[in-house]
Design an enzyme around this catalytic site. Structure first.
Site, PDB file in Angstrom:
ATOM      1  N   ASP A  76       0.851  -1.190   0.000  1.00 33.30           N
ATOM      2  CA  ASP A  76       0.000   0.000   0.000  1.00 33.30           C
ATOM      3  C   ASP A  76       0.886   1.238   0.000  1.00 33.30           C
ATOM      4  OD1 ASP A  76      -2.507   1.365   0.206  1.00 33.30           O
ATOM      5  OD2 ASP A  76      -2.142   1.670   2.340  1.00 33.30           O
ATOM      6  N   ASP A  93      -0.959   9.269 -10.429  1.00 29.79           N
ATOM      7  CA  ASP A  93      -0.894   8.192 -11.427  1.00 29.79           C
ATOM      8  C   ASP A  93       0.549   7.833 -11.763  1.00 29.79           C
ATOM      9  OD1 ASP A  93      -3.644   8.091 -11.514  1.00 29.79           O
ATOM     10  OD2 ASP A  93      -3.824   9.032 -13.499  1.00 29.79           O
ATOM     11  N   GLU A 119      -4.421   2.349  -4.654  1.00 25.43           N
ATOM     12  CA  GLU A 119      -2.965   2.375  -4.471  1.00 25.43           C
ATOM     13  C   GLU A 119      -2.465   1.103  -3.800  1.00 25.43           C
ATOM     14  OE1 GLU A 119      -4.530   4.041  -0.617  1.00 25.43           O
ATOM     15  OE2 GLU A 119      -5.135   4.132  -2.695  1.00 25.43           O
TER      16      GLU A 119
END
Length: 173
Positions: A76, A93, A119
């Site tokens: 994460d 991004d 994410e």
């Protein structure tokens, strides 16, 4: 009727060899592209959530049957909302793409890495002990934290947190 049952083309007898090869090549390439878009995440090119989960189920079954080690890691990106809020979604991004590229380079089996969602990513460490998998994951974490992620305002550094689990007898995917 043939097309409604999945037929793509009609090939006639005594077709020229070059025409036949071209027709089969085009159909195969179209299938490969369609399969890629169905199984891969559009931003990263990694396996999407559904394909990753299916892959994990197959690998767990194999690991249990063959009695080989298996580890599964969840990754994460730290403070990702802050990155998006401070620098914008295009920069977010780029952070996601940078991690995806690093993961693809760091893991031998490209079909063992996927974007779990947002994410979050996952890595399947097939036939590796928990310790070896954790070492590889930690090396990947260090490499990602050292990346200079350039954007309009300068350089951004990002990090990730991860957890890793070993497949134990009786566990399912």
């Amino acid at each position: 009727m043939a097309r409604s049952m999945g037929g793509d083309d009609f090939l006639v007898k005594n077709m020229e060899a070059e025409e036949l090869v071209a027709a089969v090549t085009i159909t195969a390439e179209r299938y490969r592209r369609l399969r890629h878009w169905m199984t891969c995440d559009s931003l990263t090119g990694l396996l999407n959530h559904t394909s990753l989960t299916a892959r994990l189920e197959r690998v767990v079954y194999h690991a249990q049957r063959e009695k080989v080690p298996l580890a599964f890691a969840m990754v994460d990106i730290d403070h990702f909302k802050r990155i998006n809020d401070s620098h914008g979604h295009p920069v977010g991004d780029r952070v996601i793409k940078s991690l995806a590229r690093l993961m693809r380079q760091s893991v031998v089996d490209a079909e063992a890495v996927g974007r779990y969602g947002g994410e979050e990513f996952a890595v399947i460490y097939n036939d590796l002990s928990l310790l070896r998998a954790a070492q590889q994951l930690d090396l990947m974490r260090e490499r990602f934290a050292a990346l200079d992620l350039r954007h309009g305002e300068g350089i951004l550094r990002a990090s990730f947190s991860a957890g890793i689990a070993r497949l134990e007898p009786g566990m399912s995917a």
